[in-house]
Design a protein around this motif. Structure first.
Motif, short mmCIF file in Angstrom:
data_model
loop_
_atom_site.label_atom_id
_atom_site.label_comp_id
_atom_site.label_asym_id
_atom_site.label_seq_id
_atom_site.Cartn_x
_atom_site.Cartn_y
_atom_site.Cartn_z
N PHE A 1 3.66 -4.78 10.94
CA PHE A 1 3.17 -3.97 10.73
C PHE A 1 1.69 -3.18 11.31
N ALA A 2 2.02 -1.66 11.78
CA ALA A 2 0.76 -0.74 12.72
C ALA A 2 -0.48 -1.52 11.62
N LEU A 3 -1.19 -0.46 12.11
CA LEU A 3 -2.69 -0.88 11.23
C LEU A 3 -2.35 0.44 10.37
N LEU A 4 -3.23 0.11 9.37
CA LEU A 4 -2.72 1.23 8.28
C LEU A 4 -3.18 2.61 8.89
N VAL A 5 -4.01 2.88 9.55
CA VAL A 5 -4.34 4.14 10.01
C VAL A 5 -3.36 5.05 10.72
N ASP A 6 -2.64 3.79 11.91
CA ASP A 6 -1.86 4.30 12.70
C ASP A 6 -0.07 4.56 11.85
N ILE A 7 -0.08 3.56 10.33
CA ILE A 7 1.50 3.42 9.80
C ILE A 7 1.81 4.98 9.57
N ASP A 8 2.61 5.25 9.82
CA ASP A 8 3.27 6.11 9.61
C ASP A 8 4.44 6.09 7.89
N GLN B 1 -2.94 6.93 1.66
CA GLN B 1 -4.01 7.42 1.88
C GLN B 1 -5.02 6.48 1.02
N MET B 2 -5.26 6.27 -0.13
CA MET B 2 -5.73 5.65 -0.85
C MET B 2 -6.68 3.97 -0.21
N LEU B 3 -5.07 3.65 -0.06
CA LEU B 3 -5.08 2.05 0.97
C LEU B 3 -6.20 2.62 1.99
N GLN B 4 -5.87 3.47 3.09
CA GLN B 4 -6.75 3.37 3.88
C GLN B 4 -8.53 3.87 3.81
N ALA B 5 -8.23 4.85 2.51
CA ALA B 5 -9.79 4.93 2.35
C ALA B 5 -10.38 3.94 1.20
N MET B 6 -9.72 3.03 0.62
CA MET B 6 -9.94 2.26 0.19
C MET B 6 -10.13 0.87 1.39
N PRO B 7 -10.27 0.25 1.76
CA PRO B 7 -10.15 -1.16 2.46
C PRO B 7 -10.22 -2.25 2.05
N THR B 8 -10.61 -2.24 1.17
CA THR B 8 -11.33 -3.31 0.17
C THR B 8 -10.31 -2.98 -1.15
N ALA B 9 -9.77 -2.53 -1.35
CA ALA B 9 -9.33 -2.09 -2.88
C ALA B 9 -8.15 -2.99 -3.44
N ASP B 10 -8.18 -3.46 -4.61
CA ASP B 10 -7.59 -4.53 -4.87
C ASP B 10 -6.27 -3.51 -4.94
N ILE B 11 -4.91 -3.70 -5.39
CA ILE B 11 -3.42 -2.83 -6.36
C ILE B 11 -3.43 -3.85 -7.23
N ASP B 12 -2.96 -2.78 -8.47
CA ASP B 12 -2.23 -3.48 -9.51
C ASP B 12 -1.57 -2.94 -9.47
N TRP B 13 -0.01 -3.79 -9.60
CA TRP B 13 1.01 -3.28 -9.86
C TRP B 13 2.04 -4.00 -11.04
N GLN B 14 1.18 -4.29 -11.84
CA GLN B 14 1.84 -4.78 -13.29
C GLN B 14 2.48 -4.20 -14.09
N ALA B 15 1.80 -1.92 -14.21
CA ALA B 15 2.67 -1.17 -15.08
C ALA B 15 4.09 -1.16 -14.12
N CYS B 16 4.08 -1.43 -13.15
CA CYS B 16 4.99 -1.05 -12.33
C CYS B 16 6.47 -1.29 -12.74
#
Lengths: 767, 84
Positions: free
Chosen positions: A215-222, B27-42
């Motif tokens: 996987f690419a880094l998150l900033v580069d990922i498509d 976008q969220m993953l990029q903006a919050m590099p340490t945030a957890d993901i919760d997929w229990q309701a998916c």
């Protein structure tokens, strides 16, 4: 239009042309699996891309076509001309829609209805039941007896998930399959959800998903590029599995796993293990060779057989293990170690021969594989024509700029007596000259394209026209890869269409007539492209009835194309050439295929416009060959159009050094000649009108006179003209016939208004 | 929108997560590099969304509401974590 939409338009056109091509070959040469696969893939990709740019009408119609092709692929229905017609009609519709989409960004209002009608037509070929339910699974190509390689990951997966798999293993499993699914990067755009496909796989034993290329880094990922590899082992039915992946056959590989391999598979065997196993077995051989000397025969051979068997099971070679085990049992009952020794020696040979393959002929099920042969991908860079054009122009300018260097050298030498400097400039000039010539040549090469595309469309044309006329005609094309300048190839399309149409319509007889004439009912039109020196030749031949000079003579006199007395004097070859005369048509009736009396003269006009020649040879009863002799590149000349004595002439810009207006008082008469001084040089005046034997305009004493100064080969002259009109890039046609030897002419060219312009060779006209 | 950020700064995947959710999730993953993901309701995860969860290297708060993913994928995610 967004970049995505633009790409869709380009790709759709390519796919349409490829699918059209393949459909025609399919009809002509029969439906081989690869061919159907190709057509199927083209339709499938088209459908997917239509979905991405949100053209539901197109998607729905293509979906129907896809279902139909899937049925053909399974062998549920046979392809026939009517079905191919429908599929081609579908492509035509898509092609029109793509044009509409490009022009307006949307499909026309009635697209939904049109698409529905075509979809119904396509579905009408499906067997009644298949209309409602999805097509049955495709039969995967299988080669019985072929050795099938079990992918290495299977052993790894079994090794790491053995317990879980054992727990899930049904009691009555009859076969197991390894599924490796590598979705293409753009699969999300095709509407695919790879996980969704995997969810449907029955009786899953193990599943693994991993990035294809880390996987690419998150900033580069498509986020919309799929970079996954999905692998699974299932004990479901192969047909059921194949059906799930029927729309992505090129991305999935299904391999049968012999059940005993599954049961006995041990941790992955690497090369080092392999040699260890050989060593173990060799040791057992040594032991057996001396075993008759030991007391404990049974214990010794029994141990050897057990060790060898275990080693082979560990090495994922269950068949070999079984063989050794059987030999071990025989040895014990017969008190003879030789059968076991022989078995072990054979095993050693087998290990050396096929280090990692399992002979698939040992066990019944699971011998077929659906694997795709890797096609070498041709990498093509799409560059807009405008950019290439800009390059060509720049290279042209560079040539002119380079020429100026030669002048500079001369001036340095003459005006500043700088021989040394002049020599140095000349040397540089020569070097630049070489490079520029090379650059120019290379850039022109960029414009070279093969005639493949043009030839392709002719297959479709021949098919449609011959079907319409109830004739049986095959088109044989050769030399499609021959290349010529894009301008030439582009312009070739229209004349070739006329020629091929004419051949099918007029040249080829009806099947009955052909039978009577003792010819095969299937007529052949051949089209061949070739390169001879710097010429590009295309020959279109048919084996039809040929052109009868008697008929042509009669038609020509009826239509009054040539006076009767002249006509009788013409040889048969010249008479046949009259088919190129404007307004000539030999067809008894005007049909909507050809015979409007415009075909052949259009051919000649277009070919001559691009600097080529058309000739025709025909023998009554045997056929006709039309030969197009074309330049490979269009040599564009930049000319200046001038007026003198009420006529227009072209002058090559290369020869023009400048144009000047001179007031009459500066013109002096030296003996019989006029001249004027230009930058300390006396320039003699030549009247172009007088030179051309045209009436001269009366000169008024007050009006400035216009001159085009020509300098070549150390001579200089000012040609007087009445006006300078245009500067044009034209294709020069050399003088032909009687004028061929006329001096002073470089050739002719057609002006935009159809007027023929004489282009003068100024170097020859210099006094 | 089936991807959202809750009050605790956790990225929550809910309901059916279609391909379109990939972009906002990234976008969220990029903006919050340490945030957890919760997929229990998916209930259902599209491959594109799953790919981002994998690429993020984060172990989602589970069990995953998508039973198939919970069975076939979630155990491996924890294993991988243990391996690290």
């Amino acid at each position: 239009m967004s970049a995505l939409q633009e790409q869709f338009v380009t790709e759709a056109r390519e796919l349409i042309s490829q699918a059209t091509d393949d459909l025609i070959v399919l009809e002509r040469d029969g439906a081989s699996p690869e061919r159907i696969d190709r057509v199927f893939r083209a339709f499938h990709t088209l459908k997917g891309s239509a979905g991405v740019v949100e053209l539901p009408a197109m998607s729905i119609m293509l979906h129907a076509a896809e279902d139909l092709l899937a049925s053909v692929r399974q062998g549920a229905i046979e392809s026939g001309p009517d079905m191919i017609d429908a599929a081609l009609a579908c492509l035509d519709q898509v092609s029109r829609w793509v044009d509409d989409f490009e022009a307006t960004g949307a499909l026309p209002a009635q697209a939904g209805e049109d698409g529905r009608i075509l979809a119904e037509r396509l579905r009408s070929f499906l067997p009644a039941a298949a209309g409602q339910q999805p097509p049955a699974p495709a039969a995967w190509p299988s080669t019985p007896g072929k050795v099938e390689t079990l992918p290495k990951w299977v052993a790894r997966m079994i090794a790491s998930e053995r317990d879980a798999m054992a727990a899930r293993m049904p009691k009555r499993a009859s076969a197991a399959f390894a599924i490796s699914y590598q979705p293409i990067a753009g699969c999300f755009y095709n509407g695919d959800d790879p996980l969704q496909l995997m969810r449907q796989v029955p009786d899953l034993l193990a599943f693994h998903i991993e990035p294809r290329e880390g996987f690419a880094l998150l900033v580069d990922i498509d986020p919309y590029a799929c970079n996954l590899r999905l692998r699974a082992i299932s004990v479901g039915g192969r047909d059921e599995i194949a059906k799930i992946f029927r729309l992505v056959p090129d991305q999935v590989q299904i391999t049968g796993i012999p059940l005993d391999a599954l049961a006995a598979i041990a941790p992955a065997v690497n090369d080092a293990d392999q040699s260890l196993i050989r060593a173990v077995i060799e040791a057992q051989c040594e032991l057996l060779r001396v075993s008759d000397r030991t007391d404990d025969f049974a214990g010794c051979t029994g141990a050897a057989a057990r060790v060898a068997t275990n080693a082979l099971r560990h090495a994922n070679r269950p068949q070999l293990a079984d063989r050794v085990q059987r030999a071990g049992a025989t040895v014990l009952t017969q008190h003879d170690a030789r059968p076991l020794l022989t078995a072990l020696e054979q095993v050693l040979v087998a290990l050396a021969d096929s280090p990692t393959t399992i002979a698939a002929d040992v066990d019944g099920p699971g011998t077929a594989a659906a694997s795709t042969t890797e096609r070498p991908v041709e990498r093509v860079l799409r560059v807009s024509e405008a950019k290439i054009e800009a390059l060509v122009n720049l290279a042209g300018e560079l040539v002119v700029a380079k020429n100026a260097l030669a002048h500079s050298a001369r001036r340095v030498e003459q005006d500043f007596a700088g021989q040394e400097v002049a020599r140095s400039i000349r040397r540089d000039h020569d070097a630049i000259d070489r490079l520029v010539a090379e650059l120019h040549g290379t850039i022109l090469q960029l414009r070279m394209v093969p005639v493949t595309q043009v030839f392709r469309s002719l297959h479709r044309l021949v098919r449609d026209v011959s079907r319409q006329l109830g004739k049986d005609v095959g088109l044989v094309a050769s030399g499609e890869t021959a290349e010529a300048d894009k301008t030439i190839v582009d312009r070739l399309f229209e004349p070739l269409v006329h020629l091929v149409r004419n051949a099918v319509d007029h040249g080829i007889e009806s099947p009955t007539q052909r039978r009577i004439a003792g010819k095969p009912e299937t007529a052949t039109i051949s089209i061949e492209a070739s390169r001879i020196g710097d010429r590009f030749l295309i020959e279109v031949s048919d084996d039809g009835r040929g052109i009868d000079p008697v008929v042509v003579r009669r038609k020509a006199s009826e239509k009054g194309l040539v006076p009767v007395d002249e006509l009788t004097a013409l040889t048969d070859e010249r008479v046949i050439d009259l088919v190129f005369a404007p307004g000539f048509s030999t067809a008894a009736e005007v049909s909507d295929i050809s015979g409007r009396g415009i075909g052949m003269d259009v051919v000649r006009t277009v070919i001559e416009q691009i600097g080529g020649r058309v000739s025709l040879a025909s023998r009554v009863g045997t056929g006709t060959t039309v030969r197009l002799d074309l330049p490979m590149t269009i040599a564009m000349s930049r000319i200046m159009v001038v007026e003198a004595g009420g006529q227009l002439f072209g002058i090559s810009m290369e020869a023009v050094s400048e144009t000047v207006r001179v007031t009459p008082d500066r013109v002096s008469r030296i003996k019989n000649n006029e001249g004027f001084v230009l930058r300390e040089r006396v320039v003699p005046i030549v009247s172009l009108a007088e030179l051309m034997n045209l009436p001269e305009r009366t000169k008024e004493a007050t009006v400035a006179r216009l001159f085009v100064v020509i300098e070549a080969a150390g001579r200089i002259a000012a040609f007087e003209v009445d006006a300078i009109r245009d500067r044009l890039d034209v294709v020069l046609k050399p003088m032909q016939g009687l004028l061929e030897s006329a001096r002073g002419y470089a050739g002719t060219t057609l002006l935009g208004d159809g007027q023929v312009l004489l282009v003068l060779d100024m170097k020859e006209l210099l006094p | 929108m089936t991807v959202r950020r809750d009050d605790n700064g956790v990225i929550v995947l809910e309901g059916v997560c279609p391909v379109e959710d990939a972009e906002p999730l990234l976008q969220m993953l990029q903006a919050m590099p340490t945030a957890d993901i919760d997929w229990q309701a998916c209930h259902q995860l599209h491959t594109a969304v799953l790919q981002l969860v994998l690429a993020s290297g984060r172990i989602p708060i589970g069990p995953c509401g998508d039973a198939w993913v919970a069975q076939w994928l979630a155990p491996k995610l924890t294993q991988n974590e243990a391996a690290r």
